[in-house]
Design an enzyme around this catalytic site. Structure first.
Site, mmCIF file in Angstrom:
data_model
loop_
_atom_site.group_PDB
_atom_site.id
_atom_site.type_symbol
_atom_site.label_atom_id
_atom_site.label_comp_id
_atom_site.label_asym_id
_atom_site.label_seq_id
_atom_site.Cartn_x
_atom_site.Cartn_y
_atom_site.Cartn_z
ATOM 1 N N GLY A 17 13.346 22.809 24.721
ATOM 2 C CA GLY A 17 14.176 23.190 25.844
ATOM 3 C C GLY A 17 13.444 23.727 27.058
ATOM 4 C CB THR A 18 10.126 23.224 28.701
ATOM 5 O OG1 THR A 18 10.048 21.817 28.831
ATOM 6 C CG2 THR A 18 9.310 23.701 27.516
ATOM 7 C CG ASN A 19 13.139 19.229 31.241
ATOM 8 O OD1 ASN A 19 12.936 19.151 32.449
ATOM 9 N ND2 ASN A 19 12.403 18.584 30.343
ATOM 10 N NE ARG A 70 24.501 6.229 16.277
ATOM 11 C CZ ARG A 70 23.371 6.926 16.175
ATOM 12 N NH1 ARG A 70 23.282 8.118 16.715
ATOM 13 N NH2 ARG A 70 22.347 6.418 15.536
ATOM 14 N NE ARG A 96 21.931 12.048 15.805
ATOM 15 C CZ ARG A 96 21.450 11.403 14.739
ATOM 16 N NH1 ARG A 96 20.191 11.582 14.375
ATOM 17 N NH2 ARG A 96 22.207 10.585 14.058
ATOM 18 C CG HIS A 114 12.918 8.312 30.487
ATOM 19 N ND1 HIS A 114 13.046 8.208 29.121
ATOM 20 C CD2 HIS A 114 11.980 7.406 30.851
ATOM 21 C CE1 HIS A 114 12.212 7.280 28.673
ATOM 22 N NE2 HIS A 114 11.553 6.775 29.700
ATOM 23 C CG LEU A 149 16.581 3.329 25.595
ATOM 24 C CD1 LEU A 149 17.009 4.587 24.863
ATOM 25 C CD2 LEU A 149 15.476 2.595 24.833
ATOM 26 C CG ASP A 150 15.454 5.861 28.350
ATOM 27 O OD1 ASP A 150 16.082 6.928 28.264
ATOM 28 O OD2 ASP A 150 14.578 5.535 27.543
ATOM 29 C CB THR A 177 4.394 20.818 35.609
ATOM 30 O OG1 THR A 177 3.733 19.707 36.179
ATOM 31 C CG2 THR A 177 3.534 21.428 34.531
HETATM 32 C C1 GAR Z 1 11.159 15.879 28.007
HETATM 33 O O1 GAR Z 1 9.853 15.453 28.258
HETATM 34 C C2 GAR Z 1 12.143 14.790 28.382
HETATM 35 O O2 GAR Z 1 11.723 14.039 29.488
HETATM 36 C C3 GAR Z 1 12.158 13.967 27.125
HETATM 37 O O3 GAR Z 1 12.181 14.924 26.081
HETATM 38 C C4 GAR Z 1 11.422 16.061 26.502
HETATM 39 C C5 GAR Z 1 12.206 17.312 26.208
HETATM 40 O O4 GAR Z 1 11.411 18.434 26.448
HETATM 41 N N1 GAR Z 1 13.298 13.103 27.079
HETATM 42 C C6 GAR Z 1 13.244 11.828 26.707
HETATM 43 O O5 GAR Z 1 12.232 11.286 26.320
HETATM 44 C C7 GAR Z 1 14.570 11.081 26.795
HETATM 45 N N2 GAR Z 1 14.358 9.679 26.727
HETATM 46 P P1 GAR Z 1 12.027 19.890 26.526
HETATM 47 O O6 GAR Z 1 12.798 20.119 25.225
HETATM 48 O O7 GAR Z 1 10.829 20.787 26.612
HETATM 49 O O8 GAR Z 1 12.892 19.971 27.730
#
Ligand code: GAR
Length: 223
Positions: A17-19, A70, A96, A114, A149-150, A177
């Protein structure tokens, strides 16, 4: 700011969860047009839940494993989002696959981050694939979610230079970052009501997006 106050956001995650943290920090700034109403994880041990608790944000766990399919798992997610009054969903490392039904219920109201400059490098292992191709510029994207997807209208992208000697972990850290810059930026635009979708192009203040931060731009002030 939209009429009616701050946009209520639900964040879905499975991991660190850094985002999420970047969104929490952005929402704490005075005048930010969104607030996180719920953090939901399919994994009880996800560290992102701890980040939310520390920030006083309601959390819930919806473990996918007991559900027979699902759609029933997603109905439970929808129920939790509705109970929290969520208007916009941010996927932040939610591991998921979502059904078309869920994605369409949140059409143009669900964002994803992404780790590539979409449409390049959809799917997994984006950094290793970019390195294998020898690209000079890599990066990340926030986009509206579509069933494929994406896929979906691109809202914001940030470039990252690839340095000689980079390995996937080094490149991933540099990209991360910048993820922390563009997710708050995209959510700010969403909360301010400045995004629309025409065809499958995201418009920002009526102009075709995405917003693109170059690799040598300074970070946006205030997210
Ligand atoms: C992030 O790098 C995000 O871009 C990626 O998961 C990571 C989650 O990091 N998402 C994907 O690859 C989705 N296709 P976080 O838990 O530190 O936020």
């Amino acid at each position: 700011m939209r009429n009616g106050g701050r946009l209520k956001v639900g964040v879905l995650l499975s991991g660190g969860g850094t985002n999420l943290q970047a969104l929490i920090d952005a929402c704490a700034a005075p005048g930010f047009p969104a607030e996180i109403a719920l953090v939901l994880s399919n994994k009880a041990e996800a560290y992102g839940l701890e980040r939310a608790r520390r920030a006083g944000i309601p959390t819930t766990v919806v473990d996918h494993r007991p559900f027979p399919d699902r759609p029933s798992f997603e109905r439970e997610i929808d129920r939790a989002l509705a109970d929290a009054g969520v208007e916009c969903v941010c996927l932040a490392g939610f591991l998921r696959v979502l059904t078309e039904g869920f994605v369409e219920r949140w059409h143009d109201r669900m964002l994803n981050i992404h780790p590539s400059l979409l449409p390049a490098y959809k799917g997994l292992e984006t950094h290793a694939r970019a390195l294998a191709d020898g690209v000079a510029i890599h990066g990340c994207t926030v986009h509206f979610v579509r069933p494929a997807l994406d896929d979906g209208p691109l809202i914001a992208q940030a470039e990252v230079p690839v340095h000689p000697g980079d390995d996937p972990a080094m490149l991933a850290a540099r990209v991360l970052t910048r993820e922390h810059e563009i997710y708050p930026l995209a959510l700010r635009l969403m909360g301010e009501g400045r995004l629309s979708v025409e065809g499958e192009t995201c418009l920002i203040d009526g102009h075709p997006g995405p917003m693109r931060l170059r690799w040598n731009d300074a970070p946006p002030i205030g997210g």
